[in-house]
Structures are given as structure tokens and as C-alpha cells.
Design an enzyme around this catalytic site. Structure first.
Site, PDB file in Angstrom:
ATOM      1  N   LYS A 111     -51.272  12.495  75.196  1.00  0.00           N
ATOM      2  CA  LYS A 111     -52.031  12.041  74.027  1.00  0.00           C
ATOM      3  C   LYS A 111     -53.285  11.288  74.440  1.00  0.00           C
ATOM      4  O   LYS A 111     -54.344  11.459  73.831  1.00  0.00           O
ATOM      5  CB  LYS A 111     -51.157  11.163  73.115  1.00  0.00           C
ATOM      6  CG  LYS A 111     -50.138  11.970  72.345  1.00  0.00           C
ATOM      7  CD  LYS A 111     -49.481  11.174  71.234  1.00  0.00           C
ATOM      8  CE  LYS A 111     -48.511  12.057  70.462  1.00  0.00           C
ATOM      9  NZ  LYS A 111     -47.666  11.329  69.537  1.00  0.00           N
ATOM     10  N   LYS A 194     -46.530  23.312  72.861  1.00  0.00           N
ATOM     11  CA  LYS A 194     -45.622  23.176  71.713  1.00  0.00           C
ATOM     12  C   LYS A 194     -46.421  23.132  70.410  1.00  0.00           C
ATOM     13  O   LYS A 194     -47.584  22.678  70.401  1.00  0.00           O
ATOM     14  CB  LYS A 194     -44.755  21.924  71.866  1.00  0.00           C
ATOM     15  CG  LYS A 194     -45.503  20.640  71.689  1.00  0.00           C
ATOM     16  CD  LYS A 194     -44.582  19.432  71.515  1.00  0.00           C
ATOM     17  CE  LYS A 194     -45.466  18.222  71.270  1.00  0.00           C
ATOM     18  NZ  LYS A 194     -44.861  16.964  71.112  1.00  0.00           N
ATOM     19  N   LYS A 197     -48.762  18.708  65.520  1.00  0.00           N
ATOM     20  CA  LYS A 197     -49.713  18.295  64.489  1.00  0.00           C
ATOM     21  C   LYS A 197     -51.090  18.013  65.089  1.00  0.00           C
ATOM     22  O   LYS A 197     -52.086  18.016  64.402  1.00  0.00           O
ATOM     23  CB  LYS A 197     -49.224  17.015  63.804  1.00  0.00           C
ATOM     24  CG  LYS A 197     -47.947  17.191  63.026  1.00  0.00           C
ATOM     25  CD  LYS A 197     -47.393  15.827  62.630  1.00  0.00           C
ATOM     26  CE  LYS A 197     -45.985  15.921  62.099  1.00  0.00           C
ATOM     27  NZ  LYS A 197     -45.324  14.622  61.998  1.00  0.00           N
TER      28      LYS A 197
HETATM   29  P1  TYM Z   1     -42.706  13.529  65.486  1.00  0.00           P
HETATM   30  O1  TYM Z   1     -43.085  12.906  64.190  1.00  0.00           O
HETATM   31  O2  TYM Z   1     -43.795  14.042  66.371  1.00  0.00           O
HETATM   32  O3  TYM Z   1     -41.729  14.765  65.250  1.00  0.00           O
HETATM   33  C1  TYM Z   1     -40.568  14.687  64.431  1.00  0.00           C
HETATM   34  C2  TYM Z   1     -39.465  15.534  65.029  1.00  0.00           C
HETATM   35  O4  TYM Z   1     -39.892  16.891  65.180  1.00  0.00           O
HETATM   36  C3  TYM Z   1     -39.588  17.348  66.508  1.00  0.00           C
HETATM   37  N1  TYM Z   1     -40.635  18.304  66.918  1.00  0.00           N
HETATM   38  C4  TYM Z   1     -40.381  19.528  67.416  1.00  0.00           C
HETATM   39  N2  TYM Z   1     -39.235  20.185  67.633  1.00  0.00           N
HETATM   40  C5  TYM Z   1     -39.323  21.449  68.119  1.00  0.00           C
HETATM   41  N3  TYM Z   1     -40.498  22.073  68.388  1.00  0.00           N
HETATM   42  C6  TYM Z   1     -41.679  21.455  68.187  1.00  0.00           C
HETATM   43  N4  TYM Z   1     -42.825  22.070  68.441  1.00  0.00           N
HETATM   44  C7  TYM Z   1     -41.653  20.122  67.673  1.00  0.00           C
HETATM   45  N5  TYM Z   1     -42.631  19.214  67.332  1.00  0.00           N
HETATM   46  C8  TYM Z   1     -41.989  18.110  66.878  1.00  0.00           C
HETATM   47  C9  TYM Z   1     -39.637  16.090  67.357  1.00  0.00           C
HETATM   48  O5  TYM Z   1     -38.891  16.271  68.531  1.00  0.00           O
HETATM   49  C10 TYM Z   1     -39.037  15.072  66.415  1.00  0.00           C
HETATM   50  O6  TYM Z   1     -37.628  15.087  66.521  1.00  0.00           O
HETATM   51  N6  TYM Z   1     -41.668   9.647  68.443  1.00  0.00           N
HETATM   52  C11 TYM Z   1     -41.150  10.478  67.363  1.00  0.00           C
HETATM   53  C12 TYM Z   1     -40.800   9.720  66.094  1.00  0.00           C
HETATM   54  C13 TYM Z   1     -39.821   8.612  66.266  1.00  0.00           C
HETATM   55  C14 TYM Z   1     -38.418   8.747  66.495  1.00  0.00           C
HETATM   56  C15 TYM Z   1     -37.913   7.417  66.480  1.00  0.00           C
HETATM   57  C16 TYM Z   1     -37.572   9.829  66.673  1.00  0.00           C
HETATM   58  C17 TYM Z   1     -40.095   7.286  66.181  1.00  0.00           C
HETATM   59  N7  TYM Z   1     -38.954   6.541  66.283  1.00  0.00           N
HETATM   60  C18 TYM Z   1     -36.550   7.175  66.668  1.00  0.00           C
HETATM   61  C19 TYM Z   1     -36.220   9.585  66.863  1.00  0.00           C
HETATM   62  C20 TYM Z   1     -35.723   8.265  66.848  1.00  0.00           C
HETATM   63  C21 TYM Z   1     -42.239  11.470  66.981  1.00  0.00           C
HETATM   64  O7  TYM Z   1     -43.393  11.249  67.168  1.00  0.00           O
HETATM   65  O8  TYM Z   1     -41.765  12.570  66.300  1.00  0.00           O
END
Ligand code: TYM
Length: 328
Positions: A111, A194, A197
Site C-alpha cells: 500500500k 488480487k 478496491k
Molecule cells: P478488507 O476490507 O480489505 O476486505 C474484507 C474481506 O475481504 C477479503 N478479500 C478477499 N478475499 C478473496 N479475494 C480477494 N481478492 C479479496 N479481497 C478482499 C479480505 O481478506 C477480508 O476478509 N484489514 C481488513 C479489515 C479488518 C479485519 C479486522 C478483518 C480490520 N479489522 C479484524 C478481520 C478481523 C481489511 O482491510 O479487509
């Protein structure tokens, strides 16, 4: 009962990777487990610079979480900023993780590299500490996430272990739960990256709110390769393998057996697109109903915040008592 927690950031619209990698498992788990799901608006502040945007994104994301099937009577759906213990424990976590550990986080490296010419907040660097707080506050056993979050769950475990060693047994040790198919959905235009967003173009991302024609077009134009063999091989054939994996995740087969049913790319692209459209149609109907009633969404989030606060307050107190902060 197994306690499950997972969260999603209110940045941009929800895409197929989010759904297949995470949200779908949240819905499946909510009736067998004690489920908590957070919309982590404080996390999204790491890259927010405009006023009013986060709140609107938060409500839209809440509507989407209920539209995909989270049941407000079964799962606790809450907004992170409504539960002050996240930020409070976040600081304690920052003091329990090292600069070196944070420096090794691949997501920070990616990032910050992509934002080279922009403002890189300190929050982007310390982000995993806040995520550890999110997880540990709820005595979480399982964290259903996509593959990209594995490292963040690992560092959470390291932090929990260090805290428990320093101050006595306080936190439950969480583990990541990652689906077999759909854990890493790739960009349709760049199948070695991957689906994300923060991609530069929308043509490789399928959003849950895309209309059927847009979805079919994105699948039809998916990047593949020039030979014509349908085979599941992530290294040699990333585009075709991604399509097979998406189709498998949606229809329930395995990518390897699905591969034997196709001799050409066209029908595979078409079937994957159609399967996704069929899956998304009912979700879109529910979303449009829910987003029309913002007062009801706010009420549901209020209820979730109350339940979340009760758990978070107790764990936070336990942590501060373990450290020996004065209790008045
Ligand atoms: P975030 O908001 O980027 O994504 C949310 C969830 O979607 C999954 N994901 C994917 N899975 C498969 N293929 C993809 N291309 C893909 N893109 C996103 C992510 O693995 C995620 O499960 N840091 C985390 C948010 C967070 C969190 C937490 C998660 C903050 N606190 C505590 C679990 C527990 C994030 O940015 O996810």
C-alpha cells in the site's frame, strides 16, 4: 459456543473477492457460532482525506452486509467507531508490537509503495495493531477472512502471546479460517494481482452492485492466455485458473473437475459470468430495499453497537487490570 469475528473496511464498493473470500462465510457461520462483524471505519481513516464520505460508505456497507444475508437477530453487526475500546486497546497493541514486526507486513509495503507520491499516514503503518485490538477485544476463536489477511491474523497471535506472557493470561488465541475456493479472487484484467478496491481500473473488478450486463461483459473480456487448453494451473494459467476458481466457489464444484468440462475459453467465461449474475440478483434486490430506509439501518447498527460494547468493555477492563493501570 465458538466466537467468530471478522471485519471489513468501508472503502469503495464491495466486490466479488470480499464476498467469496469472506462475507459468504460470515453468513454461513452466523447460526452455528456467536458472530461479531464490524464495519471498521477507523481503519479506513488511514487513507481518508475528504469529509462526509466515510459515514455514507458505512451505511451503504451495512445495507450490503444485511443484503448478503447477515441476520441482525443472529449476528452482531457494529461500526468500529461506535465502540471506543477499539481505539483504546489499539494503543495498547501498538505498545505490544515492534517496529520490526510492523515493517514486515506485506500489505503495508504494497500500500505504501502504491501511494508513493501521496500522504502515507502513520496509521497505515500501525494498522495491524488496531486490527489485533478488533480481534482480541471479542475473545475471538475464529476469524473468517480471505488469504490476504493471513499475515494480519498471524501478527495478532504474536501480539496476544506477547501480552499474555508479559501481563498474564488475558487474551484468547484466535485462528484464521480461510475458504478452500474463493480465498484469493484475482483481478479479471490482471490475474496475477488480487481483486482489490485499490485497483487502478474497474474493468477487472466485479462489484456486487454491477448490473448483469456489466458482469457478463467483465467476464467476457477477462484476460486469459493464447493457448487454448482449459486447465487449473495458477502459475502457468492464472487467468483461466481464476475463472475456474470463481466458478467453483459459486457453484460448489472444484476447479480441477470443472476444468475437465470445458475445451474452450468462451463457454467457461460465459458460465462463470452467468453463475455470478444469478448469485448477485437476489442480493441486489435486498440491497436496494434496505438502502432506502437509512433510519432502520442506523437502528440496527445501534443495536449491534450496544451488544459489541458490552463484550469489548469487559475485555478492555481485563486487559488494563492485567497491566495494572489504575482502576477508579
Ligand atoms: P478488507 O476490507 O480489505 O476486505 C474484507 C474481506 O475481504 C477479503 N478479500 C478477499 N478475499 C478473496 N479475494 C480477494 N481478492 C479479496 N479481497 C478482499 C479480505 O481478506 C477480508 O476478509 N484489514 C481488513 C479489515 C479488518 C479485519 C479486522 C478483518 C480490520 N479489522 C479484524 C478481520 C478481523 C481489511 O482491510 O479487509
Amino acid at each position: 459456543m465458538t466466537r467468530v469475528l471478522s471485519c471489513i473496511q468501508p472503502t469503495g464498493d464491495v466486490h466479488l473477492g470480499n464476498y467469496l473470500g469472506a462475507l459468504r462465510n460470515w453468513v454461513i457461520g452466523q447460526h452455528e457460532c456467536d458472530a461479531f462483524h464490524g464495519i471498521v471505519d477507523l481503519h479506513s481513516l488511514t487513507i481518508t482525506t475528504e469529509p462526509k464520505v466515510v459515514g455514507d460508505n458505512t451505511l451503504r456497507l451495512a445495507a450490503m452486509l444485511f443484503a448478503v444475508g447477515l441476520d441482525p437477530d443472529a449476528a452482531t453487526v457494529f461500526v468500529q467507531s461506535q465502540v471506543p475500546q477499539h481505539a483504546q486497546l489499539g494503543w495498547i497493541m501498538e505498545c505490544t508490537v515492534s517496529f520490526g514486526e510492523l515493517s514486515r507486513m506485506t500489505q503495508f509495503k504494497d500500500k505504501s509503495a502504491r501511494r508513493e507520491a501521496e500522504f502515507i499516514s502513520a496509521g497505515l503503518f500501525t494498522y495491524p495493531a488496531l486490527q489485533a485490538a478488533d480481534i482480541l477485544l471479542y475473545d475471538t476463536d475464529e476469524v473468517p477472512v480471505g488469504e490476504d489477511q493471513r499475515q494480519h491474523i498471524e501478527i495478532t497471535r504474536d501480539i496476544a502471546e506477547r501480552f499474555n506472557f508479559r501481563f498474564g493470561d488475558t487474551f484468547v488465541m484466535p485462528k484464521a479460517v480461510i475458504p478452500r475456493a474463493g480465498a484469493r479472487v484475482m483481478d479479471l484484467q490482471d490475474p496475477t494481482s488480487k481483486m482489490s478496491k485499490s485497483a487502478t481500473a474497474d474493468s477487472g473488478l466485479v462489484y456486487l452492485l454491477d448490473d448483469p450486463a456489466a458482469v457478463l461483459k467483465k467476464f467476457k473480456r477477462a484476460v486469459t492466455d493464447s493457448d487454448n487448453e482449459v486447465r487449473f494451473d495458477r502459475a502457468e494459467k492464472p487467468g483461466i485458473s481464476n475463472l475456474l476458481e470463481i466458478l467453483a466457489a459459486v457453484t460448489g464444484g472444484t476447479p480441477e473437475t470443472l476444468a475437465t468440462q470445458y475445451t474452450q475459453y468462451g463457454p467457461l467465461k460465459n458460465d462463470a459470468g452467468e453463475a455470478v449474475v444469478e448469485m448477485l440478483t437476489p442480493i441486489q434486490h435486498r440491497y436496494h430495499e434496505l438502502i432506502a430506509d437509512r433510519a432502520e439501518l442506523a437502528r440496527l447498527l445501534g443495536k449491534g453497537a450496544e451488544k459489541a460494547r458490552a463484550v469489548a468493555e469487559a475485555t478492555y477492563r481485563r486487559a488494563t487490570e492485567a497491566i495494572g493501570l489504575i482502576q477508579i
